[in-house]
Scaffold this active site. Structure first.
Site, PDB file in Angstrom:
ATOM      1  CG  ASP A 102      43.121  44.444  35.521  1.00  0.00           C
ATOM      2  OD1 ASP A 102      43.428  45.311  36.232  1.00  0.00           O
ATOM      3  OD2 ASP A 102      43.932  44.289  34.561  1.00  0.00           O
ATOM      4  CG  ASP A 108      46.831  42.830  32.253  1.00  0.00           C
ATOM      5  OD1 ASP A 108      47.062  42.150  33.030  1.00  0.00           O
ATOM      6  OD2 ASP A 108      46.845  43.815  31.694  1.00  0.00           O
ATOM      7  CG  ASP A 164      46.009  41.712  37.073  1.00  0.00           C
ATOM      8  OD1 ASP A 164      45.568  42.661  37.861  1.00  0.00           O
ATOM      9  OD2 ASP A 164      45.893  41.838  35.829  1.00  0.00           O
TER      10      ASP A 164
END
Length: 576
Positions: free
Chosen positions: A255, A459, A463
């Site tokens: 990410d 994190d 996600d």
């Protein structure tokens, strides 16, 4: 003497094995020892003044109690600082080697060590809710969870014992019949025994030397040591399944925000277009932005504070404050009309943007930075560049992963311009931008269907779908929020290097497990025929039962010791 020697060696072997196995779970014992036994609780009167303090058992601390932590003392529970400032050593929990500065409002973790100042801490998470208790629980359940490779040992062990009993009976029978039918000369029989005793010794040696224990210990001991070592370095691995999947990873999906970047915008550049002192310029900007809730506005105010030594600087009052969501703010400050915002905000307000400023705006956009225009009295006076900076070592981590034969891919919800600039800076070739959380999960599944073993690093907020879909989900920068359910591996620090540590540790662990199996199987494949007397006709060499017992004990102990060598694991250093 054969009986007593045999029993002695088996007992010695078991003792050494238990001793060595005990060392595999040392990590849990060390974690549990971090919590202090006592704490100093502050007593307040009705007006909120401290009237006394008393020492209590740290297990009796309740939520909202205020605990005093002296220099060199341990923080007794999770909480936040309500008074004082100091540096706290959090290395035992997060693996972060440098002491972390703490002041009013900052959170502290139970079990960490206060370095130099006195702190008053209000307890938030106590007992089983504390970060330390969660880590201990996580490591305990990880050490009990079986790795899929363990099934191999279980299948062998299921048939191993009956097979060995049949082999030992067949060995005794073969030698007994050979003796009775004079299949070998009488000179082969030692003077102290007859053919029946010789056959019996061969049969007993086969039964004693065969060792299913080494096979059974091959995986769990290595997994226990690896999860303990990982925990001490701030990498929490949720069991053997996660370890086994991590060592196969050949593709990592990152990410962007909060993973490759710090996740917090900061001012990176200031360009003044009019003759003005920087401190004065920021005094006007901060006075206008202090009332704004926008993250970019907060970043500008935070930067402006650096020009003032006092912690709580009071900015000039802003009159007629107007905030236009997504565009900017305007206000009257010390008689001047101040406007802070983007290009369209300036144009709609009738402010002419000079060519020089337009060139700067284009330049900043190419660098994936957000340009904020500052105008005073209908004239552009400066441009502030705000960016979410890339984490230190991000480029080196991606490069190191490439050398480990692991491909890196970036998937982000951000726009293509920013995504391409960031991926170029860190060295990622494959990028997907403007992806919603469910699209991140789809990308992971697409890679898996192409035969890749995928790890997702995020994190843990937006996600989660991708973390669950991936073969290995790594939640980065979880801090005290250890219980991120979606992830298989929790990286306590926001350090990207821990991604390398997690994969490297799992690969080293599985190398040890494979070597354990090679040794355990090889030992039995070679040892059983020798114990059965294969070498006896040509060399007169036979293995007495007590020697077979010693060899059996040595095989188990050697497997455990080989796993224990993982305790000296050092994570790879970048740039070497």
């Amino acid at each position: 003497e054969t009986s007593s020697m045999l029993i002695s060696f088996i007992l010695l072997g078991k003792y050494l094995e238990i001793l060595a196995k005990g060392k595999t779970s040392e990590a849990i014992a060390k974690l549990m020892d971090l919590a202090p036994e006592t704490a100093t609780m502050l007593i307040y009167d009705h007006e909120g003044n401290v009237v006394g303090e008393k020492e209590i058992d740290s297990r009796l601390i309740q939520k909202n109690d205020v605990i005093k932590v002296v220099p060199g003392g341990k923080v007794a529970s999770d909480g936040f600082v309500i008074w004082g400032q100091s540096h706290v050593n959090e290395s035992m929990i997060t693996g972060e080697s440098r002491p972390v500065a703490k002041r009013k409002g900052d959170t502290v973790i139970g079990g960490t060590v206060n370095e130099n100042g006195v702190l008053h801490v209000r307890a938030t998470f106590v007992g089983s809710e504390s970060a330390l208790a969660q880590i201990v629980r996580l490591v305990e359940s990880a050490q009990m969870a079986k790795a899929p490779v363990q099934k191999f040992a279980d299948q062998i062990s299921r048939v191993f014992v009956p097979l060995v009993i049949i082999l030992s009976l067949l060995t005794w029978l073969a030698w007994f019949l050979a003796g009775r039918l004079h299949g070998y000369p009488n000179s082969w029989i030692p003077s102290s025994m007859d053919s029946f005793q010789l056959a019996l010794q061969f049969g007993i040696s086969v039964m004693v030397i065969a060792c299913p224990c080494a096979l059974g210990l091959a995986t769990p001991t290595a997994v226990m040591v690896a999860t303990g070592v990982g925990a001490s370095q701030g990498v929490l691995i949720k069991g053997g399944q996660a370890l086994e999947s991590a060592q196969k990873v050949d593709c990592i999906v990152f990410d962007k925000t909060g993973t490759l970047t710090i996740g917090k915008p900061v001012v990176v550049n200031t360009r003044l277009l009019k003759n003005m002192v920087l401190r004065e310029f920021y005094a006007y900007v901060a006075a206008a932005e202090v009332n704004s809730e926008h993250p970019l506005g907060k970043a500008v105010v935070e930067h402006a504070k650096k020009f003032h030594s006092e912690e709580s600087h009071v900015w000039t009052e802003a009159r007629d404050f107007i905030s236009v969501t997504g565009h900017g703010v305007k206000a009257k400050i010390s008689g001047r009309a101040v406007m802070v915002g983007n290009k369209s905000f300036m144009l709609t307000s009738g402010i002419d943007i000079p060519v020089e400023a337009l060139e700067i705006l284009t330049e900043e956009e190419e660098k994936a930075q957000t340009a904020i225009i500052v105008a005073m009295d209908q004239e552009v006076v400066g441009i502030i560049s705000v960016s979410d900076p890339i984490k230190p070592n991000a480029r080196e981590v991606i490069s190191y992963l490439k050398s480990m034969k692991v491909e890196s891919i970036m998937v982000t919800g951000d726009n293509w311009g920013t995504a391409n600039a960031i991926s170029k800076e860190v060295g990622i070739e494959n990028t997907v931008a403007e992806a919603k959380p469910e699209q991140k999960a789809e990308k992971v599944k697409e890679l898996q269907s192409a035969g890749r073993t995928v790890a997702m690093v995020g994190d843990g907020i937006n996600d989660s779908p991708a973390l669950v879909s991936a073969d290995v989900g790594l939640a980065i920068g979880a801090g005290t929020d250890v219980a991120i359910e979606a992830a298989d591996i929790v990286l306590m620090k926001s350090n990207l290097e821990d991604v390398i540590t997690a994969i490297d540790l799992s690969r080293k662990t599985f190398f040890r497990i494979r070597m354990n199996y090679v040794w355990a199987l090889g030992y039995n494949i070679i040892g059983i025929p020798i114990a059965a007397g294969v070498l006896f006709p040509s060399t007169r060499f036979r293995l007495p039962p007590w020697v077979a017992g010693a060899a059996m004990a040595a095989s188990s102990v050697s497997v455990v010791c080989w796993s224990l060598l993982l305790r000296y694991y050092k994570s790879p250093k970048l740039g070497r």
